[in-house]
Scaffold this motif. Structure first.
Motif, PDB file in Angstrom:
ATOM      1  N   ARG A  47      -2.945  -1.950  11.432  1.00 51.18           N
ATOM      2  CA  ARG A  47      -3.178  -2.924  10.494  1.00 51.18           C
ATOM      3  C   ARG A  47      -3.021  -4.341  10.952  1.00 51.18           C
ATOM      4  NH1 ARG A  47      -7.009  -1.129   8.828  1.00 51.18           N
ATOM      5  NH2 ARG A  47      -7.134  -3.007   7.734  1.00 51.18           N
ATOM      6  N   ALA A  95      -6.162   1.918  -0.370  1.00 52.70           N
ATOM      7  CA  ALA A  95      -5.814   1.881   1.024  1.00 52.70           C
ATOM      8  C   ALA A  95      -4.546   3.277   1.603  1.00 52.70           C
ATOM      9  CB  ALA A  95      -4.911   0.469   1.258  1.00 52.70           C
ATOM     10  N   PHE A  96      -3.757   3.455   0.713  1.00 56.47           N
ATOM     11  CA  PHE A  96      -3.029   4.628   1.179  1.00 56.47           C
ATOM     12  C   PHE A  96      -3.626   5.722   1.283  1.00 56.47           C
ATOM     13  CE2 PHE A  96       0.140   2.163  -1.784  1.00 56.47           C
ATOM     14  CZ  PHE A  96       0.979   1.734  -0.512  1.00 56.47           C
ATOM     15  N   ASN A 110       0.116  -6.324  -1.239  1.00 61.30           N
ATOM     16  CA  ASN A 110       0.276  -4.859  -1.836  1.00 61.30           C
ATOM     17  C   ASN A 110      -1.116  -4.032  -1.370  1.00 61.30           C
ATOM     18  OD1 ASN A 110       2.020  -6.312  -4.204  1.00 61.30           O
ATOM     19  ND2 ASN A 110       3.039  -4.728  -3.072  1.00 61.30           N
ATOM     20  N   TYR A 111      -0.739  -3.162  -0.865  1.00 57.65           N
ATOM     21  CA  TYR A 111      -1.772  -2.065  -0.625  1.00 57.65           C
ATOM     22  C   TYR A 111      -2.197  -0.976  -2.025  1.00 57.65           C
ATOM     23  CZ  TYR A 111      -1.471  -2.909   4.254  1.00 57.65           C
ATOM     24  OH  TYR A 111      -1.457  -3.540   5.527  1.00 57.65           O
ATOM     25  N   THR A 112      -3.437  -0.851  -2.054  1.00 54.13           N
ATOM     26  CA  THR A 112      -3.867  -0.106  -3.319  1.00 54.13           C
ATOM     27  C   THR A 112      -3.836   1.357  -2.965  1.00 54.13           C
ATOM     28  OG1 THR A 112      -6.121  -0.120  -2.638  1.00 54.13           O
ATOM     29  CG2 THR A 112      -5.221  -1.912  -4.198  1.00 54.13           C
ATOM     30  N   ASP A 128       3.909  -4.963   0.213  1.00 54.61           N
ATOM     31  CA  ASP A 128       3.679  -3.765   1.338  1.00 54.61           C
ATOM     32  C   ASP A 128       3.553  -4.451   2.766  1.00 54.61           C
ATOM     33  OD1 ASP A 128       4.031  -1.820  -0.491  1.00 54.61           O
ATOM     34  OD2 ASP A 128       1.750  -1.997  -0.940  1.00 54.61           O
ATOM     35  N   THR A 168      -8.865  -2.652  -1.397  1.00 50.58           N
ATOM     36  CA  THR A 168      -7.397  -1.975  -0.646  1.00 50.58           C
ATOM     37  C   THR A 168      -6.326  -2.861  -0.750  1.00 50.58           C
ATOM     38  OG1 THR A 168      -8.362  -2.804   1.431  1.00 50.58           O
ATOM     39  CG2 THR A 168      -9.239  -0.710   0.947  1.00 50.58           C
ATOM     40  N   ILE A 169      -6.419  -4.234  -1.070  1.00 45.99           N
ATOM     41  CA  ILE A 169      -5.202  -5.019  -1.179  1.00 45.99           C
ATOM     42  C   ILE A 169      -5.189  -5.809  -2.565  1.00 45.99           C
ATOM     43  CG2 ILE A 169      -4.222  -7.188  -0.044  1.00 45.99           C
ATOM     44  CD1 ILE A 169      -5.090  -6.038   2.568  1.00 45.99           C
TER      45      ILE A 169
END
Length: 108
Positions: A26, A14-15, A9-11, A52, A78-79
């Motif tokens: 990516r 990251a978004f 998952n992205y955090t 994600d 970020t992940i």
């Protein structure tokens, strides 16, 4: 040859990065990471659902190499929830289970 399926998952961090630069590739970044530890990125997809992204990595690399990617990417913040699945042979596992049970006595 080993095969690993990785998901994560992205955090929010990251978004925020995606929103600043929506044209980021990516898949290229994931490919570079897998190649740095001796693997080959077969596929990398952004997906809907619990995770994600999902990637498939192959190569003659040990689990430690894939774990190194997990350590590297999660350390950036970020992940998260980076999950590693390793392909296995269920028939071989069943053979070994049969062998293990040959001399085993269950409790009771």
């Amino acid at each position: 040859m080993k095969k690993y399926i990785v998901m994560g998952n992205y955090t929010a961090k990251a978004f925020q990065g995606f929103m600043k630069n929506p044209s980021q590739d990516r898949a290229a970044a994931a490919t570079q990471l897998s190649e740095a530890v001796g693997g080959k990125m077969v596929s990398f997809d952004i997906v809907r659902g619990t995770y994600d992204f999902v990637g498939v990595i192959t190569g003659d690399v040990g689990f430690e190499a894939t774990a190194a990617v997990k350590l590297a990417v999660e350390s950036t913040g970020t992940i998260t929830n980076f999950t590693i699945l390793e392909k296995m042979d269920i028939n071989k596992a069943a053979e070994l289970a049969t062998k293990a049970m040959a001399g085993y006595k269950p409790a009771g």
